[in-house]
Design a protein around this motif. Structure first.
Motif, PDB file in Angstrom:
ATOM      1  N   ASP A  10       0.497  -1.447  -0.160  1.00 22.11           N
ATOM      2  CA  ASP A  10      -0.235   0.359   0.028  1.00 22.11           C
ATOM      3  C   ASP A  10       0.803   1.550   0.102  1.00 22.11           C
ATOM      4  O   ASP A  10       0.899   2.145  -1.125  1.00 22.11           O
ATOM      5  CB  ASP A  10      -0.969  -0.215   1.261  1.00 22.11           C
ATOM      6  N   ALA A  11       2.169   1.383   0.783  1.00 21.10           N
ATOM      7  CA  ALA A  11       3.056   2.403   0.937  1.00 21.10           C
ATOM      8  C   ALA A  11       3.329   2.655  -0.490  1.00 21.10           C
ATOM      9  O   ALA A  11       3.572   3.789  -0.600  1.00 21.10           O
ATOM     10  CB  ALA A  11       3.865   2.062   1.993  1.00 21.10           C
ATOM     11  N   PHE A  12       3.842   2.045  -0.995  1.00 21.07           N
ATOM     12  CA  PHE A  12       4.153   1.936  -2.614  1.00 21.07           C
ATOM     13  C   PHE A  12       3.569   2.243  -3.699  1.00 21.07           C
ATOM     14  O   PHE A  12       3.727   3.163  -4.297  1.00 21.07           O
ATOM     15  CB  PHE A  12       5.273   0.037  -2.889  1.00 21.07           C
ATOM     16  N   ALA A  13       2.319   1.697  -3.360  1.00 22.29           N
ATOM     17  CA  ALA A  13       2.091   2.303  -3.885  1.00 22.29           C
ATOM     18  C   ALA A  13       1.289   3.217  -4.195  1.00 22.29           C
ATOM     19  O   ALA A  13       1.397   4.381  -5.320  1.00 22.29           O
ATOM     20  CB  ALA A  13      -0.163   1.283  -3.734  1.00 22.29           C
ATOM     21  N   ILE A  14       1.035   4.143  -3.330  1.00 25.01           N
ATOM     22  CA  ILE A  14       0.084   5.163  -3.110  1.00 25.01           C
ATOM     23  C   ILE A  14       1.741   6.577  -2.941  1.00 25.01           C
ATOM     24  O   ILE A  14       1.444   7.414  -4.346  1.00 25.01           O
ATOM     25  CB  ILE A  14       0.120   5.345  -1.421  1.00 25.01           C
ATOM     26  N   ARG A  15       2.939   6.460  -2.697  1.00 27.36           N
ATOM     27  CA  ARG A  15       4.252   6.685  -3.336  1.00 27.36           C
ATOM     28  C   ARG A  15       3.976   6.464  -4.894  1.00 27.36           C
ATOM     29  O   ARG A  15       4.305   8.296  -5.775  1.00 27.36           O
ATOM     30  CB  ARG A  15       5.417   6.164  -3.254  1.00 27.36           C
TER      31      ARG A  15
ATOM     32  N   PRO B 260     -12.859   7.825  -7.384  1.00 30.55           N
ATOM     33  CA  PRO B 260     -14.384   7.034  -7.001  1.00 30.55           C
ATOM     34  C   PRO B 260     -13.549   5.307  -6.312  1.00 30.55           C
ATOM     35  O   PRO B 260     -14.674   4.434  -5.044  1.00 30.55           O
ATOM     36  CB  PRO B 260     -15.096   6.366  -7.963  1.00 30.55           C
ATOM     37  N   HIS B 261     -12.382   5.025  -6.531  1.00 27.88           N
ATOM     38  CA  HIS B 261     -11.852   2.940  -6.705  1.00 27.88           C
ATOM     39  C   HIS B 261     -10.233   3.546  -5.336  1.00 27.88           C
ATOM     40  O   HIS B 261     -11.133   2.567  -4.789  1.00 27.88           O
ATOM     41  CB  HIS B 261     -11.653   2.556  -7.330  1.00 27.88           C
ATOM     42  N   GLY B 262     -10.289   4.352  -5.123  1.00 25.72           N
ATOM     43  CA  GLY B 262      -8.879   4.695  -3.920  1.00 25.72           C
ATOM     44  C   GLY B 262      -8.109   4.234  -4.552  1.00 25.72           C
ATOM     45  O   GLY B 262      -7.657   3.435  -6.520  1.00 25.72           O
ATOM     46  N   CYS B 263      -6.749   4.312  -3.636  1.00 23.51           N
ATOM     47  CA  CYS B 263      -5.244   3.379  -4.817  1.00 23.51           C
ATOM     48  C   CYS B 263      -4.998   2.388  -5.021  1.00 23.51           C
ATOM     49  O   CYS B 263      -4.550   1.917  -5.880  1.00 23.51           O
ATOM     50  CB  CYS B 263      -4.079   4.323  -3.389  1.00 23.51           C
ATOM     51  N   ARG B 264      -5.679   1.712  -3.837  1.00 16.77           N
ATOM     52  CA  ARG B 264      -5.471   0.025  -4.671  1.00 16.77           C
ATOM     53  C   ARG B 264      -6.412  -0.563  -5.518  1.00 16.77           C
ATOM     54  O   ARG B 264      -5.181  -1.302  -6.017  1.00 16.77           O
ATOM     55  CB  ARG B 264      -6.420  -0.564  -3.332  1.00 16.77           C
ATOM     56  N   TRP B 265      -6.915   0.385  -5.803  1.00 21.82           N
ATOM     57  CA  TRP B 265      -8.038  -0.102  -7.263  1.00 21.82           C
ATOM     58  C   TRP B 265      -6.920  -0.419  -8.921  1.00 21.82           C
ATOM     59  O   TRP B 265      -6.776  -1.552  -9.125  1.00 21.82           O
ATOM     60  CB  TRP B 265      -9.142   0.866  -7.352  1.00 21.82           C
TER      61      TRP B 265
END
Length: 130
Positions: free
Chosen positions: A68-73, A112-117
């Motif tokens: 998650d941290a990597f996806a957000i970065r 609408p889907h968030g960062c993980r989508w």
């Protein structure tokens, strides 16, 4: 690379290209450079968390919080309106060309889907908006 495809290639960037804000050559240069940068960031991240192999087994052991941290970065870097593109302008400037919109267009397409989508998408159809 799924994250790249979901946050960049299948976004308003493609629409801007279709609208003529980007030539085919400019789109190719931006995509090539962005893909390379994403791969370098992914390689650096896997080294940071101790992964030395790209095998499915090694990646399956990645902690959800680390992923998650990597996806957000990665998402923040890709959608940064101040990011300088290979064509000499920033992403924010590109967003404003011919549209008069704020640079949030790229980000707004994924809210609408968030960062993980984007990291969970494959070639499956886009999920319905909630």
């Amino acid at each position: 690379m799924v994250a790249f495809k979901g946050t960049w290639r299948n976004s308003c960037i493609e629409n801007w290209h279709a609208e003529g804000r980007l030539s085919d050559g400019a789109m190719m240069r931006i995509n090539s450079r962005t893909t390379d940068a994403v791969r370098r960031r992914q390689a650096r991240w896997t080294t940071e968390i101790g992964i030395t192999s790209a095998s499915g087994t090694a990646l399956a052991k990645v902690d959800v919080e680390d992923a998650d941290a990597f996806a957000i970065r990665l998402f923040r870097w890709i959608t940064n309106p101040k990011r300088k593109l290979t064509i000499g302008i920033t992403l924010g400037e590109l967003a404003r060309i011919g549209a008069g919109r704020r640079s949030g267009g790229l980000v707004d397409g994924h809210r609408p889907h968030g960062c993980r989508w984007p990291t969970t998408r494959s070639s499956a159809p886009t999920p319905a908006r909630r």
